[in-house]
Write a protein that holds these residues in place. Structure first.
Motif, PDB file in Angstrom:
ATOM      1  N   UNK A 186      81.572 109.550 113.809  1.00  0.00           N
ATOM      2  CA  UNK A 186      81.490 108.356 112.975  1.00  0.00           C
ATOM      3  C   UNK A 186      82.697 107.413 112.466  1.00  0.00           C
ATOM      4  N   UNK A 187      83.888 107.599 113.327  1.00  0.00           N
ATOM      5  CA  UNK A 187      85.114 106.877 113.180  1.00  0.00           C
ATOM      6  C   UNK A 187      85.732 106.438 114.139  1.00  0.00           C
ATOM      7  N   UNK A 188      86.946 105.565 113.929  1.00  0.00           N
ATOM      8  CA  UNK A 188      87.782 104.910 115.082  1.00  0.00           C
ATOM      9  C   UNK A 188      89.061 105.383 114.925  1.00  0.00           C
ATOM     10  N   UNK A 238     101.876 105.539 114.783  1.00  0.00           N
ATOM     11  CA  UNK A 238     101.249 106.912 115.257  1.00  0.00           C
ATOM     12  C   UNK A 238      99.622 106.619 115.339  1.00  0.00           C
ATOM     13  N   UNK A 239      98.987 107.420 116.108  1.00  0.00           N
ATOM     14  CA  UNK A 239      97.525 107.322 116.150  1.00  0.00           C
ATOM     15  C   UNK A 239      96.718 108.104 114.973  1.00  0.00           C
ATOM     16  N   UNK A 255      93.599 101.612 107.474  1.00  0.00           N
ATOM     17  CA  UNK A 255      94.757 102.328 108.246  1.00  0.00           C
ATOM     18  C   UNK A 255      95.929 102.493 107.165  1.00  0.00           C
ATOM     19  N   UNK A 256      96.359 103.668 106.822  1.00  0.00           N
ATOM     20  CA  UNK A 256      97.482 103.880 105.893  1.00  0.00           C
ATOM     21  C   UNK A 256      98.991 103.267 106.698  1.00  0.00           C
ATOM     22  N   UNK A 257      98.928 103.117 107.784  1.00  0.00           N
ATOM     23  CA  UNK A 257     100.277 102.652 108.558  1.00  0.00           C
ATOM     24  C   UNK A 257     100.355 101.075 108.608  1.00  0.00           C
ATOM     25  N   UNK A 258      99.217 100.290 109.118  1.00  0.00           N
ATOM     26  CA  UNK A 258      99.498  98.770 109.198  1.00  0.00           C
ATOM     27  C   UNK A 258      98.591  98.422 108.160  1.00  0.00           C
ATOM     28  N   UNK A 259      97.592  98.723 107.546  1.00  0.00           N
ATOM     29  CA  UNK A 259      96.797  98.136 106.773  1.00  0.00           C
ATOM     30  C   UNK A 259      95.521  97.630 107.391  1.00  0.00           C
ATOM     31  N   UNK A 260      95.074  97.820 108.562  1.00  0.00           N
ATOM     32  CA  UNK A 260      94.091  97.152 109.150  1.00  0.00           C
ATOM     33  C   UNK A 260      92.917  97.782 108.319  1.00  0.00           C
ATOM     34  N   UNK A 261      91.934  96.865 108.080  1.00  0.00           N
ATOM     35  CA  UNK A 261      90.718  97.384 107.943  1.00  0.00           C
ATOM     36  C   UNK A 261      89.525  97.404 108.749  1.00  0.00           C
ATOM     37  N   UNK A 262      88.957  98.599 109.272  1.00  0.00           N
ATOM     38  CA  UNK A 262      87.790  98.533 110.087  1.00  0.00           C
ATOM     39  C   UNK A 262      86.611  98.641 109.299  1.00  0.00           C
TER      40      UNK A 262
END
Length: 68
Positions: A17-19, A35-36, A49-56
């Motif tokens: 259930x994730x990406x 990092x992945x 994402x805690x690194x880049x802030x992108x919201x999925x």
């Protein structure tokens, strides 16, 4: 600078259930990114994402099967 948002279909999620981020769906190149990391989208409908802030985020009307 605005936060990137990637709308996902239920079929885009893996069996848990994730990406993963970085993701080609976000227009990212794996060779020059952070990092992945695994992001659980199924339980809340979105994850950041805690690194880049992108919201999925699951697209409106998308339903994740109960197996997730």
């Amino acid at each position: 600078m605005s936060t990137p948002v990637v709308e996902l279909r239920a079929a885009d999620l893996n069996e848990q259930g994730g990406v993963f981020c970085p993701s080609p769906k976000a227009g990212m190149k794996l060779w020059n990114s952070h990092p992945r990391v695994y992001l659980d989208v199924a339980h809340t409908g979105e994850a950041r994402c805690p690194y880049c802030g992108t919201v999925y985020r699951l697209a409106a009307g998308e339903v994740v099967k109960s197996g997730h």
